[in-house]
Write a protein that holds these residues in place. Structure first.
Motif, PDB file in Angstrom:
ATOM      1  N   GLN A  31       0.826  -1.146   0.078  1.00  0.00           N
ATOM      2  CA  GLN A  31       0.127  -0.286  -0.107  1.00  0.00           C
ATOM      3  C   GLN A  31       0.773   1.252   0.010  1.00  0.00           C
ATOM      4  O   GLN A  31       0.597   2.214  -0.812  1.00  0.00           O
ATOM      5  CB  GLN A  31      -0.862   0.050   1.262  1.00  0.00           C
ATOM      6  CG  GLN A  31      -1.974  -1.017   1.076  1.00  0.00           C
ATOM      7  CD  GLN A  31      -2.784  -0.959   2.347  1.00  0.00           C
ATOM      8  OE1 GLN A  31      -2.422  -0.654   3.490  1.00  0.00           O
ATOM      9  NE2 GLN A  31      -4.056  -2.012   2.225  1.00  0.00           N
ATOM     10  N   LYS A  32       1.954   1.059   0.855  1.00  0.00           N
ATOM     11  CA  LYS A  32       2.832   2.293   0.924  1.00  0.00           C
ATOM     12  C   LYS A  32       3.444   2.714  -0.447  1.00  0.00           C
ATOM     13  O   LYS A  32       3.856   3.577  -0.918  1.00  0.00           O
ATOM     14  CB  LYS A  32       3.961   2.441   1.805  1.00  0.00           C
ATOM     15  CG  LYS A  32       3.556   2.545   3.275  1.00  0.00           C
ATOM     16  CD  LYS A  32       4.535   2.357   4.312  1.00  0.00           C
ATOM     17  CE  LYS A  32       4.291   2.854   5.813  1.00  0.00           C
ATOM     18  NZ  LYS A  32       5.358   2.937   6.697  1.00  0.00           N
ATOM     19  N   ILE A  33       3.964   1.462  -1.180  1.00  0.00           N
ATOM     20  CA  ILE A  33       4.443   1.604  -2.579  1.00  0.00           C
ATOM     21  C   ILE A  33       3.475   2.250  -3.489  1.00  0.00           C
ATOM     22  O   ILE A  33       3.885   3.158  -4.346  1.00  0.00           O
ATOM     23  CB  ILE A  33       5.025   0.093  -2.846  1.00  0.00           C
ATOM     24  CG1 ILE A  33       6.147  -0.178  -2.218  1.00  0.00           C
ATOM     25  CG2 ILE A  33       5.421   0.042  -4.503  1.00  0.00           C
ATOM     26  CD1 ILE A  33       6.654  -1.699  -2.519  1.00  0.00           C
ATOM     27  N   GLU A  34       2.570   1.612  -3.593  1.00  0.00           N
ATOM     28  CA  GLU A  34       1.130   2.321  -4.309  1.00  0.00           C
ATOM     29  C   GLU A  34       1.088   3.708  -4.200  1.00  0.00           C
ATOM     30  O   GLU A  34       0.789   4.478  -4.797  1.00  0.00           O
ATOM     31  CB  GLU A  34       0.057   1.369  -4.190  1.00  0.00           C
ATOM     32  CG  GLU A  34      -1.286   1.835  -5.221  1.00  0.00           C
ATOM     33  CD  GLU A  34      -0.693   1.724  -6.459  1.00  0.00           C
ATOM     34  OE1 GLU A  34      -1.326   2.367  -7.295  1.00  0.00           O
ATOM     35  OE2 GLU A  34       0.036   0.910  -6.889  1.00  0.00           O
ATOM     36  N   GLN A  35       1.058   4.263  -2.713  1.00  0.00           N
ATOM     37  CA  GLN A  35       0.948   5.711  -2.443  1.00  0.00           C
ATOM     38  C   GLN A  35       2.304   6.377  -3.113  1.00  0.00           C
ATOM     39  O   GLN A  35       2.026   7.471  -3.764  1.00  0.00           O
ATOM     40  CB  GLN A  35       0.801   5.812  -1.005  1.00  0.00           C
ATOM     41  CG  GLN A  35      -0.253   5.206  -0.114  1.00  0.00           C
ATOM     42  CD  GLN A  35       0.002   5.433   1.540  1.00  0.00           C
ATOM     43  OE1 GLN A  35       0.845   5.659   2.029  1.00  0.00           O
ATOM     44  NE2 GLN A  35      -1.410   5.458   1.833  1.00  0.00           N
ATOM     45  N   GLU A  38       1.750   6.750  -6.707  1.00  0.00           N
ATOM     46  CA  GLU A  38       0.618   7.688  -7.279  1.00  0.00           C
ATOM     47  C   GLU A  38       1.243   8.943  -6.989  1.00  0.00           C
ATOM     48  O   GLU A  38       0.909  10.142  -7.743  1.00  0.00           O
ATOM     49  CB  GLU A  38      -0.657   7.579  -6.411  1.00  0.00           C
ATOM     50  CG  GLU A  38      -1.393   6.295  -6.715  1.00  0.00           C
ATOM     51  CD  GLU A  38      -2.464   5.931  -5.874  1.00  0.00           C
ATOM     52  OE1 GLU A  38      -2.886   6.778  -4.978  1.00  0.00           O
ATOM     53  OE2 GLU A  38      -3.165   4.809  -5.782  1.00  0.00           O
ATOM     54  N   GLN A  39       2.004   9.326  -5.714  1.00  0.00           N
ATOM     55  CA  GLN A  39       2.710  10.482  -5.333  1.00  0.00           C
ATOM     56  C   GLN A  39       3.397  10.897  -6.589  1.00  0.00           C
ATOM     57  O   GLN A  39       3.636  12.208  -7.084  1.00  0.00           O
ATOM     58  CB  GLN A  39       3.302  10.582  -4.121  1.00  0.00           C
ATOM     59  CG  GLN A  39       3.878  12.126  -3.821  1.00  0.00           C
ATOM     60  CD  GLN A  39       4.367  11.795  -2.038  1.00  0.00           C
ATOM     61  OE1 GLN A  39       4.605  10.756  -1.692  1.00  0.00           O
ATOM     62  NE2 GLN A  39       4.607  12.879  -1.780  1.00  0.00           N
ATOM     63  N   LEU A  40       4.491   9.838  -6.927  1.00  0.00           N
ATOM     64  CA  LEU A  40       5.284  10.233  -7.863  1.00  0.00           C
ATOM     65  C   LEU A  40       4.886  10.442  -9.286  1.00  0.00           C
ATOM     66  O   LEU A  40       5.323  11.490 -10.091  1.00  0.00           O
ATOM     67  CB  LEU A  40       6.188   8.756  -8.205  1.00  0.00           C
ATOM     68  CG  LEU A  40       7.315   8.969  -9.509  1.00  0.00           C
ATOM     69  CD1 LEU A  40       8.276  10.005  -9.113  1.00  0.00           C
ATOM     70  CD2 LEU A  40       7.693   7.550  -9.558  1.00  0.00           C
ATOM     71  N   LEU A  41       3.671  10.031  -9.579  1.00  0.00           N
ATOM     72  CA  LEU A  41       2.897  10.166 -10.746  1.00  0.00           C
ATOM     73  C   LEU A  41       2.239  11.600 -10.642  1.00  0.00           C
ATOM     74  O   LEU A  41       2.600  12.320 -11.831  1.00  0.00           O
ATOM     75  CB  LEU A  41       1.895   9.258 -11.130  1.00  0.00           C
ATOM     76  CG  LEU A  41       2.366   7.760 -11.577  1.00  0.00           C
ATOM     77  CD1 LEU A  41       1.235   6.877 -11.481  1.00  0.00           C
ATOM     78  CD2 LEU A  41       2.899   8.075 -12.898  1.00  0.00           C
ATOM     79  N   ARG A  42       1.853  12.050  -9.743  1.00  0.00           N
ATOM     80  CA  ARG A  42       1.300  13.377  -9.650  1.00  0.00           C
ATOM     81  C   ARG A  42       2.449  14.388  -9.788  1.00  0.00           C
ATOM     82  O   ARG A  42       2.109  15.561 -10.417  1.00  0.00           O
ATOM     83  CB  ARG A  42       0.583  13.440  -8.174  1.00  0.00           C
ATOM     84  CG  ARG A  42      -0.796  12.845  -8.331  1.00  0.00           C
ATOM     85  CD  ARG A  42      -1.532  13.391  -6.862  1.00  0.00           C
ATOM     86  NE  ARG A  42      -1.067  12.986  -5.500  1.00  0.00           N
ATOM     87  CZ  ARG A  42      -0.998  11.776  -5.045  1.00  0.00           C
ATOM     88  NH1 ARG A  42      -1.900  10.976  -5.432  1.00  0.00           N
ATOM     89  NH2 ARG A  42      -0.536  11.505  -3.912  1.00  0.00           N
TER      90      ARG A  42
END
Length: 170
Positions: A31-35, A38-42
């Motif tokens: 879940q942290k990796i996914e967060q 997503e933060q990196l993509l933003r």
């Protein structure tokens, strides 16, 4: 045997609990990796938008960079047009003189300055020697005559003075 079986069941339960705990840790880390992803993509999208916006602003600045100077020169341009429409040569001469002085003032305000030449020591960073001749009134290496004016814009040479230089054969 019952004790061994109990012990074995207990060990199996401990290992199952350990596996469950590790699975939970893996799930939390996933879940942290996914967060983070997503933060990196933003952040990447924000950076791309910033880059596009900056490029557009720079393009607009380049496209309209001359607007300020053109607005200042337009009055002189229109004065020139009016002077050309006058009938007498005296009025034309006065009009052209007025326009010349106005343009000279505008260019000076923008940071333009004439490079001194005649009688100066030849400077290859400001002068371009087109001719050389021996001359008794000038020292070797001095500019005898300015053939074409040179200019600096805010201390940067933008047009070299074209000059005739004194070169004595000693």
């Amino acid at each position: 045997m019952k004790d061994d079986l109990k012990k074995l069941k207990s060990e199996i339960q401990e290992k199952n609990d350990e596996i469950k705990k590790k699975d939970e840790e893996i799930t939390i880390k996933d879940q942290k990796i996914e967060q983070y992803h997503e933060q990196l993509l933003r952040l990447q999208a924000d950076f791309d938008n910033f880059k596009k916006r900056t490029e557009k602003e720079l393009s607009d600045q380049i496209q309209y960079a001359s607007e300020k100077i053109i607005l200042k020169i337009l009055d002189s341009y229109e004065d020139m047009e009016r002077a050309l429409k006058t009938g007498s040569s005296h009025e034309l001469h006065q009009g052209v003189e007025m326009i010349y002085q106005n343009l000279k003032k505008i260019l000076a305000e923008e940071g333009l300055e004439v490079i001194p030449a005649e009688g100066e020591k030849f400077d290859p960073f400001q002068h371009e020697a087109l001719m050389a001749e021996a001359h008794e009134d000038f020292k070797n290496g001095e500019v005898i005559e300015e053939l074409c004016k040179g200019y600096k814009l805010n201390s940067k040479v933008i047009k070299y003075s074209k000059v005739k230089v004194c070169k004595k054969n000693d």
